[in-house]
Scaffold this motif. Sequence first.
Motif, PDB file in Angstrom:
ATOM      1  N   ASP A  78      56.952 133.463 -99.146  1.00  0.00           N
ATOM      2  CA  ASP A  78      57.509 133.870-100.248  1.00  0.00           C
ATOM      3  C   ASP A  78      59.021 133.647-100.174  1.00  0.00           C
ATOM      4  OD1 ASP A  78      54.117 134.743-100.709  1.00  0.00           O
ATOM      5  OD2 ASP A  78      55.613 136.366 -99.905  1.00  0.00           O
ATOM      6  N   ASP A  79      60.335 133.276 -99.274  1.00  0.00           N
ATOM      7  CA  ASP A  79      61.098 133.758-100.061  1.00  0.00           C
ATOM      8  C   ASP A  79      61.236 132.210-100.091  1.00  0.00           C
ATOM      9  OD1 ASP A  79      63.840 134.408 -99.802  1.00  0.00           O
ATOM     10  OD2 ASP A  79      63.557 134.182 -97.865  1.00  0.00           O
ATOM     11  N   THR A  80      62.475 132.354-100.860  1.00  0.00           N
ATOM     12  CA  THR A  80      62.824 131.086-101.835  1.00  0.00           C
ATOM     13  C   THR A  80      63.434 130.108-100.626  1.00  0.00           C
ATOM     14  OG1 THR A  80      65.268 131.949-101.936  1.00  0.00           O
ATOM     15  CG2 THR A  80      63.491 132.415-103.945  1.00  0.00           C
ATOM     16  N   TYR A  81      63.893 128.651-101.659  1.00  0.00           N
ATOM     17  CA  TYR A  81      64.649 127.649-100.552  1.00  0.00           C
ATOM     18  C   TYR A  81      65.727 128.191 -99.965  1.00  0.00           C
ATOM     19  CZ  TYR A  81      66.724 123.174 -98.918  1.00  0.00           C
ATOM     20  OH  TYR A  81      66.507 122.397 -98.502  1.00  0.00           O
ATOM     21  N   GLU A  82      66.867 129.003-101.002  1.00  0.00           N
ATOM     22  CA  GLU A  82      67.870 129.373-100.914  1.00  0.00           C
ATOM     23  C   GLU A  82      67.537 130.405 -99.852  1.00  0.00           C
ATOM     24  OE1 GLU A  82      66.789 129.093-104.116  1.00  0.00           O
ATOM     25  OE2 GLU A  82      67.760 127.628-103.934  1.00  0.00           O
ATOM     26  N   GLY A  83      66.852 131.012-100.112  1.00  0.00           N
ATOM     27  CA  GLY A  83      67.040 132.933 -98.639  1.00  0.00           C
ATOM     28  C   GLY A  83      66.328 132.074 -97.904  1.00  0.00           C
ATOM     29  N   LYS A  84      66.126 131.593 -97.595  1.00  0.00           N
ATOM     30  CA  LYS A  84      65.423 131.188 -96.454  1.00  0.00           C
ATOM     31  C   LYS A  84      66.665 130.241 -95.183  1.00  0.00           C
ATOM     32  CE  LYS A  84      60.980 130.361 -96.931  1.00  0.00           C
ATOM     33  NZ  LYS A  84      59.794 129.448 -95.398  1.00  0.00           N
ATOM     34  N   HIS A  85      67.423 129.348 -96.720  1.00  0.00           N
ATOM     35  CA  HIS A  85      68.032 128.584 -95.878  1.00  0.00           C
ATOM     36  C   HIS A  85      69.640 129.366 -95.637  1.00  0.00           C
ATOM     37  CE1 HIS A  85      72.599 126.293 -96.179  1.00  0.00           C
ATOM     38  NE2 HIS A  85      71.452 125.199 -96.192  1.00  0.00           N
ATOM     39  N   ASP A 124      53.135 123.371 -91.470  1.00  0.00           N
ATOM     40  CA  ASP A 124      52.916 124.497 -92.114  1.00  0.00           C
ATOM     41  C   ASP A 124      52.708 125.607 -92.309  1.00  0.00           C
ATOM     42  OD1 ASP A 124      51.378 122.364 -93.247  1.00  0.00           O
ATOM     43  OD2 ASP A 124      49.384 121.711 -92.674  1.00  0.00           O
ATOM     44  N   PHE A 125      53.105 126.158 -90.499  1.00  0.00           N
ATOM     45  CA  PHE A 125      53.494 127.636 -90.445  1.00  0.00           C
ATOM     46  C   PHE A 125      54.550 128.262 -90.707  1.00  0.00           C
ATOM     47  CE2 PHE A 125      54.298 124.574 -86.544  1.00  0.00           C
ATOM     48  CZ  PHE A 125      55.751 125.375 -86.730  1.00  0.00           C
ATOM     49  N   ASN A 126      55.274 127.908 -91.129  1.00  0.00           N
ATOM     50  CA  ASN A 126      56.527 128.371 -92.262  1.00  0.00           C
ATOM     51  C   ASN A 126      57.708 128.839 -91.132  1.00  0.00           C
ATOM     52  OD1 ASN A 126      55.006 128.208 -94.740  1.00  0.00           O
ATOM     53  ND2 ASN A 126      54.350 130.264 -93.923  1.00  0.00           N
ATOM     54  N   ALA A 127      58.383 127.382 -90.383  1.00  0.00           N
ATOM     55  CA  ALA A 127      59.315 127.862 -90.042  1.00  0.00           C
ATOM     56  C   ALA A 127      60.652 126.881 -90.332  1.00  0.00           C
ATOM     57  CB  ALA A 127      59.669 126.993 -88.639  1.00  0.00           C
ATOM     58  N   ASP A 128      62.182 127.637 -90.589  1.00  0.00           N
ATOM     59  CA  ASP A 128      62.968 126.550 -90.997  1.00  0.00           C
ATOM     60  C   ASP A 128      64.511 126.772 -89.814  1.00  0.00           C
ATOM     61  OD1 ASP A 128      61.802 126.688 -93.603  1.00  0.00           O
ATOM     62  OD2 ASP A 128      62.500 129.150 -93.612  1.00  0.00           O
ATOM     63  N   GLY A 129      64.939 125.487 -90.158  1.00  0.00           N
ATOM     64  CA  GLY A 129      65.924 125.225 -88.720  1.00  0.00           C
ATOM     65  C   GLY A 129      66.799 124.030 -89.383  1.00  0.00           C
TER      66      GLY A 129
END
Length: 138
Positions: A78-85, A124-129
């Motif tokens: 549910d987090d935004t792109y900016e929030g995830k970044h 698909d498992f919602n991971a960012d980095g």
Amino acid sequence: MGVKDKLESVAISYGWNFVHARRDYQNLIDSTQFFADSIEGYEVGETFLFLDPIVRSGESEGLRYQGNFMVLTKSDLDDTYEGKHAKYVKPLIDIVMNEIKNKMRCEFPEITTWRSIEVINVFDFNADGLSVSFNLKG
């Protein structure tokens, strides 16, 4: 110490989980399922270092190692792109581009490539980095 062992040691030193496997295992669907299975049961905010297979080539003065790894943090869909970044990518930039690179330099004194690209919802498992390409000589 080889590249795999060194990166696994680095991951452990940061309290991260470590996975070494092919991303293209059979096909994209199986690959995504493999990674999803690898992090099943882990919570949002947990970080993983995923290392792809390493290419080794012999040279007259030693071995050259080329490959790719990703440092990914499980995030909230549910987090935004900016929030995830801000939460998951930005904190990793200095760690990956300076700290880990310097730790690798101890074992592999010649680093000809160390390049990262930011990734958001790469699987698909919602991971960012960050996804990192490297070329090392040891």
